[in-house]
Design a protein around this motif. Structure first.
Motif, PDB file in Angstrom:
ATOM      1  N   UNK A  24      12.297 -12.565  -8.754  1.00  0.00           N
ATOM      2  CA  UNK A  24      11.309 -13.024  -9.735  1.00  0.00           C
ATOM      3  C   UNK A  24      10.163 -13.756  -9.082  1.00  0.00           C
ATOM      4  N   UNK A  25      10.475 -14.730  -8.210  1.00  0.00           N
ATOM      5  CA  UNK A  25       9.425 -15.486  -7.513  1.00  0.00           C
ATOM      6  C   UNK A  25       8.646 -14.570  -6.583  1.00  0.00           C
ATOM      7  N   UNK A  26       9.363 -13.710  -5.867  1.00  0.00           N
ATOM      8  CA  UNK A  26       8.729 -12.810  -4.911  1.00  0.00           C
ATOM      9  C   UNK A  26       7.777 -11.847  -5.628  1.00  0.00           C
ATOM     10  N   UNK A  27       8.180 -11.368  -6.805  1.00  0.00           N
ATOM     11  CA  UNK A  27       7.342 -10.461  -7.578  1.00  0.00           C
ATOM     12  C   UNK A  27       6.045 -11.148  -8.003  1.00  0.00           C
ATOM     13  N   UNK A  28       6.145 -12.405  -8.423  1.00  0.00           N
ATOM     14  CA  UNK A  28       4.948 -13.152  -8.821  1.00  0.00           C
ATOM     15  C   UNK A  28       3.973 -13.287  -7.657  1.00  0.00           C
ATOM     16  N   UNK A  29       4.505 -13.576  -6.478  1.00  0.00           N
ATOM     17  CA  UNK A  29       3.640 -13.741  -5.312  1.00  0.00           C
ATOM     18  C   UNK A  29       2.950 -12.428  -4.967  1.00  0.00           C
ATOM     19  N   UNK A  30       3.696 -11.334  -4.989  1.00  0.00           N
ATOM     20  CA  UNK A  30       3.111 -10.042  -4.647  1.00  0.00           C
ATOM     21  C   UNK A  30       2.064  -9.615  -5.671  1.00  0.00           C
ATOM     22  N   UNK A  31       2.293  -9.959  -6.933  1.00  0.00           N
ATOM     23  CA  UNK A  31       1.355  -9.569  -7.990  1.00  0.00           C
ATOM     24  C   UNK A  31       0.001 -10.230  -7.811  1.00  0.00           C
ATOM     25  N   UNK A  32       0.013 -11.504  -7.451  1.00  0.00           N
ATOM     26  CA  UNK A  32      -1.241 -12.263  -7.393  1.00  0.00           C
ATOM     27  C   UNK A  32      -1.789 -12.432  -5.972  1.00  0.00           C
ATOM     28  N   UNK A  33      -0.919 -12.347  -4.970  1.00  0.00           N
ATOM     29  CA  UNK A  33      -1.376 -12.609  -3.608  1.00  0.00           C
ATOM     30  C   UNK A  33      -0.826 -11.590  -2.601  1.00  0.00           C
ATOM     31  N   UNK A  34      -0.421 -10.431  -3.079  1.00  0.00           N
ATOM     32  CA  UNK A  34       0.130  -9.438  -2.172  1.00  0.00           C
ATOM     33  C   UNK A  34      -0.912  -8.907  -1.196  1.00  0.00           C
ATOM     34  N   UNK A  35      -0.472  -8.563   0.003  1.00  0.00           N
ATOM     35  CA  UNK A  35      -1.356  -8.059   1.046  1.00  0.00           C
ATOM     36  C   UNK A  35      -1.130  -6.564   1.259  1.00  0.00           C
ATOM     37  N   UNK A  36      -2.203  -5.863   1.597  1.00  0.00           N
ATOM     38  CA  UNK A  36      -2.069  -4.473   2.009  1.00  0.00           C
ATOM     39  C   UNK A  36      -1.589  -4.431   3.459  1.00  0.00           C
ATOM     40  N   UNK A  37      -0.777  -3.428   3.779  1.00  0.00           N
ATOM     41  CA  UNK A  37      -0.306  -3.299   5.155  1.00  0.00           C
ATOM     42  C   UNK A  37      -1.284  -2.454   5.963  1.00  0.00           C
ATOM     43  N   UNK A  38      -1.213  -2.611   7.270  1.00  0.00           N
ATOM     44  CA  UNK A  38      -2.117  -1.922   8.173  1.00  0.00           C
ATOM     45  C   UNK A  38      -1.767  -0.434   8.248  1.00  0.00           C
ATOM     46  N   UNK A  39      -2.741   0.426   7.966  1.00  0.00           N
ATOM     47  CA  UNK A  39      -2.498   1.868   7.916  1.00  0.00           C
ATOM     48  C   UNK A  39      -2.083   2.412   9.278  1.00  0.00           C
ATOM     49  N   UNK A  40      -2.773   2.004  10.350  1.00  0.00           N
ATOM     50  CA  UNK A  40      -2.482   2.531  11.684  1.00  0.00           C
ATOM     51  C   UNK A  40      -1.087   2.147  12.149  1.00  0.00           C
ATOM     52  N   UNK A  41      -0.666   0.916  11.866  1.00  0.00           N
ATOM     53  CA  UNK A  41       0.669   0.468  12.261  1.00  0.00           C
ATOM     54  C   UNK A  41       1.724   1.182  11.423  1.00  0.00           C
ATOM     55  N   UNK A  42       1.444   1.355  10.132  1.00  0.00           N
ATOM     56  CA  UNK A  42       2.382   2.093   9.268  1.00  0.00           C
ATOM     57  C   UNK A  42       2.542   3.532   9.751  1.00  0.00           C
ATOM     58  N   UNK A  43       1.447   4.168  10.185  1.00  0.00           N
ATOM     59  CA  UNK A  43       1.506   5.533  10.705  1.00  0.00           C
ATOM     60  C   UNK A  43       2.308   5.589  11.996  1.00  0.00           C
ATOM     61  N   UNK A  44       2.128   4.573  12.857  1.00  0.00           N
ATOM     62  CA  UNK A  44       2.892   4.504  14.105  1.00  0.00           C
ATOM     63  C   UNK A  44       4.389   4.367  13.812  1.00  0.00           C
ATOM     64  N   UNK A  45       4.740   3.500  12.865  1.00  0.00           N
ATOM     65  CA  UNK A  45       6.151   3.321  12.493  1.00  0.00           C
ATOM     66  C   UNK A  45       6.746   4.612  11.942  1.00  0.00           C
ATOM     67  N   UNK A  46       5.989   5.301  11.103  1.00  0.00           N
ATOM     68  CA  UNK A  46       6.470   6.559  10.533  1.00  0.00           C
ATOM     69  C   UNK A  46       6.795   7.559  11.630  1.00  0.00           C
ATOM     70  N   UNK A  47       5.938   7.636  12.638  1.00  0.00           N
ATOM     71  CA  UNK A  47       6.170   8.554  13.746  1.00  0.00           C
ATOM     72  C   UNK A  47       7.401   8.160  14.548  1.00  0.00           C
ATOM     73  N   UNK A  48       7.583   6.852  14.768  1.00  0.00           N
ATOM     74  CA  UNK A  48       8.740   6.372  15.516  1.00  0.00           C
ATOM     75  C   UNK A  48      10.040   6.745  14.802  1.00  0.00           C
ATOM     76  N   UNK A  49      10.084   6.545  13.492  1.00  0.00           N
ATOM     77  CA  UNK A  49      11.308   6.815  12.739  1.00  0.00           C
ATOM     78  C   UNK A  49      11.563   8.304  12.537  1.00  0.00           C
ATOM     79  N   UNK A  50      10.497   9.103  12.530  1.00  0.00           N
ATOM     80  CA  UNK A  50      10.664  10.536  12.289  1.00  0.00           C
ATOM     81  C   UNK A  50      10.933  11.332  13.557  1.00  0.00           C
ATOM     82  N   UNK A  51      10.740  10.715  14.723  1.00  0.00           N
ATOM     83  CA  UNK A  51      10.955  11.404  15.994  1.00  0.00           C
ATOM     84  C   UNK A  51      12.377  11.159  16.487  1.00  0.00           C
ATOM     85  N   UNK A  52      12.988  12.169  17.044  1.00  0.00           N
ATOM     86  CA  UNK A  52      14.357  12.020  17.541  1.00  0.00           C
ATOM     87  C   UNK A  52      14.408  11.053  18.710  1.00  0.00           C
ATOM     88  N   UNK A  53      13.498  11.223  19.666  1.00  0.00           N
ATOM     89  CA  UNK A  53      13.392  10.316  20.813  1.00  0.00           C
ATOM     90  C   UNK A  53      11.921   9.977  21.029  1.00  0.00           C
TER      91      UNK A  53
END
Length: 254
Positions: free
Chosen positions: A142-171
């Motif tokens: 409940x508290x966490x939802x309130x914070x995200x609603x009014x003060x939530x931050x967008x995540x970095x697109x380039x870092x999110x793309x890097x993470x996606x590649x790391x998790x989707x690659x076998x090695x």
């Protein structure tokens, strides 16, 4: 010692990996906490506990702390009647909630009050009036939802793309990740370290260690075969990582 995990509500599954509780009603005990590519917010409902190698080494009753990304194992010493509630965030999960350089708390622990407004810290502290697992989780969301609603931050697109590649690659490899982004290697490294808390090479190494540890515990294959399957040059390289991240040989995880 009783350890239990609970899944987050469906609205938080993209941010939170799991909720966990530790109740230690017996004698004082020591446990090793291993690197797991995550950061936690921890609420201490019981007796104080101590964490080795942290600037905040003693966590007292009713303290709320953040644990930074870990690159080696830590020892925690829990007294009788210890009780902890933890929120384990996925990589980039805490970034929706906080906006600061997470590399500053690598292998460390800080008070939540140092990085959030006092009003939100006071709201979170009301959690200590509760006892039941479900009530505690519901209150946090409940508290966490309130914070995200009014003060939530967008995540970095380039870092999110890097993470996606790391998790989707076998090695995955660092060079492989650089190729799928459209920014310079140096700039990506700076952003990755700030947003995740450690550099990309270390993150990939820890993620590989976690996959390897899981395979060792579930497979009858020999260690050399498992090492090669997970991208290690040889078993000696794998053993070196296990000693760094767990303090013991991979044979102990069979």
């Amino acid at each position: 010692m009783n350890y239990r995990e609970f899944p987050p509500g469906k609205n938080f599954r993209y941010i939170i990996d799991t909720y966990w509780f530790i109740d230690n009603l017996s004698i004082c005990s020591e446990s090793h906490v291993l690197p797991d590519c995550s950061m936690d917010i921890i609420f201490n409902f019981g007796s104080c506990f101590r964490s080795s190698g942290s600037s905040k080494s003693i966590i007292n009753n009713n303290d709320i702390i953040i644990t930074g990304m870990m690159t080696n194992f830590k020892s925690h010493f829990m007294e009788k009647n210890s009780r902890l509630f933890g929120v384990r965030f996925k990589p980039l999960g805490l970034n929706h909630f906080l906006n600061f350089g997470f590399h500053n708390i690598k292998n460390d622990i800080i008070d939540l009050s140092m990085v959030i407004p006092e009003s939100y810290h006071k709201k979170f502290r009301n959690i200590f009036l509760l006892e039941k697992y479900n009530d505690i989780i519901e209150f946090f969301e409940g508290v966490f939802s309130d914070i995200l609603t009014f003060h939530g931050n967008d995540t970095d697109f380039d870092v999110a793309l890097a993470l996606q590649n790391i998790y989707n690659s076998e090695n995955p490899s660092v060079n492989e990740v650089y190729k799928i982004t459209e920014i310079s290697q140096r700039y990506l490294e700076i952003k990755f370290k700030r947003e995740i808390g450690i550099n990309m090479k270390e993150f990939i190494n820890i993620n590989r260690f976690l996959k390897t540890k899981k395979e060792i515990s579930l497979s009858d294959k020999n260690l050399t075969e498992i090492a090669v399957n997970n991208g290690y040059y040889d078993s000696s390289h794998m053993i070196k990582d296990f000693i760094k991240y767990t303090g013991s040989s991979p044979k102990n995880w069979k």
